[in-house]
Write an enzyme that holds these catalytic residues in place. Structure first.
Site, PDB file in Angstrom:
ATOM      1  N   GLN A  18      39.126  50.903  40.090  1.00  0.00           N
ATOM      2  CA  GLN A  18      40.323  51.246  39.298  1.00  0.00           C
ATOM      3  C   GLN A  18      40.007  51.336  37.807  1.00  0.00           C
ATOM      4  OE1 GLN A  18      43.265  48.145  38.952  1.00  0.00           O
ATOM      5  NE2 GLN A  18      44.849  49.516  38.174  1.00  0.00           N
ATOM      6  N   TYR A  56      38.731  33.831  43.260  1.00  0.00           N
ATOM      7  CA  TYR A  56      38.609  34.852  42.196  1.00  0.00           C
ATOM      8  C   TYR A  56      38.744  34.203  40.820  1.00  0.00           C
ATOM      9  CZ  TYR A  56      40.194  38.862  39.354  1.00  0.00           C
ATOM     10  OH  TYR A  56      40.360  39.822  38.374  1.00  0.00           O
ATOM     11  N   GLY A 114      30.394  48.925  39.229  1.00  0.00           N
ATOM     12  CA  GLY A 114      31.782  49.085  39.673  1.00  0.00           C
ATOM     13  C   GLY A 114      32.417  50.313  39.044  1.00  0.00           C
TER      14      GLY A 114
HETATM   15  C1  VAH Z   1      44.278  40.937  40.597  1.00  0.00           C
HETATM   16  N1  VAH Z   1      44.426  42.943  39.240  1.00  0.00           N
HETATM   17  O1  VAH Z   1      45.446  41.151  40.915  1.00  0.00           O
HETATM   18  C2  VAH Z   1      43.737  41.647  39.358  1.00  0.00           C
HETATM   19  C3  VAH Z   1      43.991  40.881  38.076  1.00  0.00           C
HETATM   20  C4  VAH Z   1      45.505  39.360  36.778  1.00  0.00           C
HETATM   21  C5  VAH Z   1      45.277  40.118  38.056  1.00  0.00           C
HETATM   22  O2  VAH Z   1      42.926  40.056  37.735  1.00  0.00           O
HETATM   23  O3  VAH Z   1      43.542  40.204  41.231  1.00  0.00           O
END
Ligand code: VAH
Length: 321
Positions: free
Chosen positions: A12, A144, A8
């Site tokens: 970002q 996630y 990756g």
């Molecule tokens: C997201 N930038 O928005 C990531 C992060 C805590 C948020 O893990 O999914």
């Protein structure tokens, strides 16, 4: 020479972590990989090796680790929260399959140390939302977040059962001026800065009073390197250290930007990402990271805003914003 593998590497965080590792160790020590390679991937002073690598391909991951005699892996390849809800199956495959392939490859190399980012998304609606403790209930409601909790447990398993020295940090929302984020819920905070300079106005996809923990990229990178440098006996945890630097609402960010961009107007139109944000903590207790490995953020909201706008204005004047 043992090299450093980054997966990756063109995302970002990966973009800036790759630059920091090249500066620290020299480009020849760094192998930067990504599922897709940008045009300028193999730029002059960058990593010594650049390769396309899909982390769900176990054989390809093992091959890169062996071929370059990798001694440390920064595994950043993952799908973030908002995109993860649009494609949960792929998110599980990449986030969990990719981590498992990296851990299995590291297991074959004696002393290979692994860093990967967990997230405050590993917490859920039942988690205490203020000063969220290091050890607490974790029942995330996004794919996630589920992949992050499972990843923390998998990493601890590989440490205790196979001796793989794998370490991680629960990143808050990461704000940066370099490579833009993609597919996250906290992306609104980055988008707001860009819009303030390019459009003079922005419509946020979260409520004005939506408060989330955030960290500025220089602190994010410093934390990752500091944890990886720490002596193993000092670590009371391995995967998923809480870190905190600032928490603010979308409205507070807009007001801070307005101090430097007169006339900036922010409006608010929450979408499905608001329900993701509502399941996350508002602030984080990071005392364990400060004790174990000296975590100490340098940026608060005011300092980040000044630095971020300066960086973006420099790029705007150079015609690259
Ligand atoms: C997201 N930038 O928005 C990531 C992060 C805590 C948020 O893990 O999914």
């Amino acid at each position: 020479m043992k090299r450093i593998l980054i997966t990756g590497a063109f995302g970002q965080i990966g973009t800036e972590l790759t630059a920091a590792l090249c500066e620290r160790h020299g480009g020849d020590a760094v192998v930067a990989t990504g599922r897709h390679l940008p045009q300028d991937a193999a730029s002059g002073d960058g990593p010594g090796a650049v390769e396309r690598l899909d982390v769900i391909d176990a054989a390809a991951v093992a091959d890169v680790v062996h071929r370059y005699e990798i001694g440390a892996i920064y595994h950043l390849a993952a799908i973030l929260s908002a995109r993860g809800e649009r494609d949960p199956e792929t998110t599980w495959q990449i986030n969990m399959g990719g981590l498992r392939n990296v851990l299995n490859a590291a297991r074959q190399i004696s002393g290979c140390r692994v860093f990967w980012p967990s997230s405050i998304a590993a917490f859920g609606p039942e988690t205490p939302r203020e000063c969220t403790p290091q050890d607490t209930v974790m029942r995330p409601t996004t794919m996630y977040g589920i992949s992050k909790v499972a990843g923390e447990l998998l990493g601890d398993y590989y440490f205790h059962h196979y001796g793989v020295d794998v370490r991680g940090i629960r990143y808050p929302g990461v704000i940066s001026s370099g490579s833009p984020p993609g597919g996250g819920t906290t992306d609104y905070a980055v988008d707001m800065f860009y819009a303030a300079l390019t459009k003079g106005g922005y419509t946020a996809f979260v409520r004005e009073d939506c408060v989330l923990p955030m960290v500025y990229m220089p602190d994010c990178i410093a934390a990752s390197l500091k944890l990886m440098d720490a002596d193993l006996p000092a670590l009371s945890h391995h995967n998923g250290y809480n870190i905190a630097s600032m928490s603010f609402s979308a409205g507070e960010l807009a007001e801070e930007i307005k101090k430097h961009v007169p006339g900036f107007v922010c409006e608010y139109a929450p979408d499905e990402r608001q329900s993701i944000a509502d399941s996350w903590p508002r602030s984080i207790d990071d005392a364990i990271a400060r004790r174990d490995w000296g975590w100490q953020p340098q940026y608060d909201l005011a300092g980040m805003t000044v630095h971020m706008l300066n960086e973006l204005r420099r790029r705007q004047e150079a015609g690259s914003l």
